[in-house]
Design a protein around this motif. Sequence first.
Motif, short mmCIF file in Angstrom:
data_model
loop_
_atom_site.label_atom_id
_atom_site.label_comp_id
_atom_site.label_asym_id
_atom_site.label_seq_id
_atom_site.Cartn_x
_atom_site.Cartn_y
_atom_site.Cartn_z
N MET A 12 -7.44 -14.13 -3.92
CA MET A 12 -7.15 -14.03 -2.49
C MET A 12 -6.44 -12.72 -2.18
O MET A 12 -5.50 -12.33 -2.86
N ILE A 13 -6.91 -12.04 -1.15
CA ILE A 13 -6.24 -10.84 -0.64
C ILE A 13 -5.67 -11.18 0.73
O ILE A 13 -6.38 -11.67 1.61
N SER A 14 -4.40 -10.91 0.90
CA SER A 14 -3.73 -11.20 2.16
C SER A 14 -3.18 -9.90 2.74
O SER A 14 -2.40 -9.19 2.10
N ILE A 15 -3.62 -9.58 3.95
CA ILE A 15 -3.14 -8.40 4.67
C ILE A 15 -2.28 -8.90 5.82
O ILE A 15 -2.75 -9.65 6.68
N GLU A 16 -1.02 -8.49 5.84
CA GLU A 16 -0.08 -9.05 6.82
C GLU A 16 0.60 -7.93 7.61
O GLU A 16 1.36 -7.13 7.05
N GLY A 17 0.32 -7.86 8.89
CA GLY A 17 0.99 -6.92 9.79
C GLY A 17 0.92 -5.48 9.34
O GLY A 17 1.89 -4.73 9.49
N LEU A 18 -0.23 -5.05 8.85
CA LEU A 18 -0.37 -3.72 8.26
C LEU A 18 -0.48 -2.66 9.35
O LEU A 18 -1.28 -2.77 10.28
N ASN A 19 0.33 -1.61 9.22
CA ASN A 19 0.34 -0.50 10.17
C ASN A 19 0.31 0.83 9.44
O ASN A 19 0.91 0.97 8.37
N LYS A 20 -0.38 1.79 10.04
CA LYS A 20 -0.34 3.17 9.54
C LYS A 20 -0.24 4.11 10.73
O LYS A 20 -1.13 4.14 11.60
N ILE A 21 0.85 4.88 10.78
CA ILE A 21 1.07 5.83 11.86
C ILE A 21 1.08 7.25 11.28
O ILE A 21 1.83 7.55 10.35
N PHE A 22 0.22 8.10 11.84
CA PHE A 22 0.21 9.51 11.48
C PHE A 22 0.93 10.30 12.58
O PHE A 22 0.82 9.97 13.76
N LYS A 23 1.65 11.32 12.17
CA LYS A 23 2.33 12.19 13.14
C LYS A 23 1.58 13.52 13.24
O LYS A 23 1.35 14.20 12.25
N GLN A 24 1.15 13.85 14.46
CA GLN A 24 0.42 15.08 14.71
C GLN A 24 0.99 15.77 15.94
O GLN A 24 0.99 15.20 17.03
N ASN A 25 1.47 17.00 15.76
CA ASN A 25 2.00 17.79 16.88
C ASN A 25 3.04 17.01 17.69
O ASN A 25 2.96 16.92 18.92
N ASN A 26 3.97 16.43 16.97
CA ASN A 26 5.05 15.65 17.58
C ASN A 26 4.56 14.40 18.32
O ASN A 26 5.29 13.83 19.13
N LYS A 27 3.33 14.01 18.04
CA LYS A 27 2.79 12.77 18.62
C LYS A 27 2.48 11.80 17.50
O LYS A 27 2.25 12.19 16.36
N GLN A 28 2.47 10.53 17.85
CA GLN A 28 2.16 9.49 16.86
C GLN A 28 0.76 8.92 17.11
O GLN A 28 0.40 8.59 18.24
#
Length: 343
Positions: A1-17
Amino acid sequence: MISIEGLNKIFKQNNKQLKAVDNLNLKINQGEIYGIIGYSGAGKSTFVRLINRLEEPSSGKVIIDKQEITALKSNELRLARREIGMIFQHFNLLWSRTVKENIAFPLEIAGVSKDEREKRVQELIDLVGLSGRENAYPSQLSGGQKQRVGIARALANKPKVLLCDEATSALDPETTNSILELLVDINAKMKLTIILITHEMHVIRKICSRVAVMENGKVVEQGDVLNVFQKPQQSVTKKFVEQVMGNDEDNEIINQLITNKTSGKIIRLQFIGETTNQALISEVSRKFNVDLNILQGKITQTKHGAFGTLYVQVNGDKDVIKDACRFIENETSVELEVIENAI
């Protein structure tokens, strides 16, 4: 079983997210082939790289067989990655190494002895159908053969999970089908879990049991492939289904009939199983005094059965047509939608 829970990835580009993966939650069963589909920029490739931490998540959890991958330190992660194989769109082979040397490379890194390496490499060469090409270099291989090397290399350490990131996108249709058949064969023989990332719905319908549709970093729809084909809820999902079932060009006949104000009703029938439409048309013809004219239809195969759409023109007495439609809606498993009513 693979469980993905609340996964987030934020990249920062030119002071923006930029939120590439946005609060993603999934459960993937052991041993299944699970599809992730989305257009370019949907976040699907970032998501799959978060599973083995080729990309570090901003937050959330990835749990494989009760082991939280996102909590592992570098040495523990290195060992855990041996159980997560990965294949890529552009193969990522070592061009200065032969087929067998490419496949042996992860075994060398893992410290496997020479005798064991040679035995395992030969097993994998036989498994992926590359016997006789052991000493060829990547430049001497076709695209399909290169991907077979990539698959064999990903399987070298006997992983529990195989991640496929657009693994067939660079291949022609015939080669794509052969690679998909190979993945099905590997899934059956090795009982490993396969997560398939793609933007092509025909890939999903051919080998996946379940699918998640991604858009703007989110999973907007998920479920059994057959159910998603039958009842797509989101506009992006409907577009993907149309890749396989057809849309505008296939509906020219229907549109022309509507424009010409044809008599009777034009109905769309959605059904599961190749013989359902034939049996239904025959039964309705016997039960009701109506003329049925099949305008067009299409059946496509999924891993768990056939799914079809049929457009039918129904002519006859207005009340009898209503009775026939009511019978289809209430007494059968076929779904009916009235496309045009000219009565």
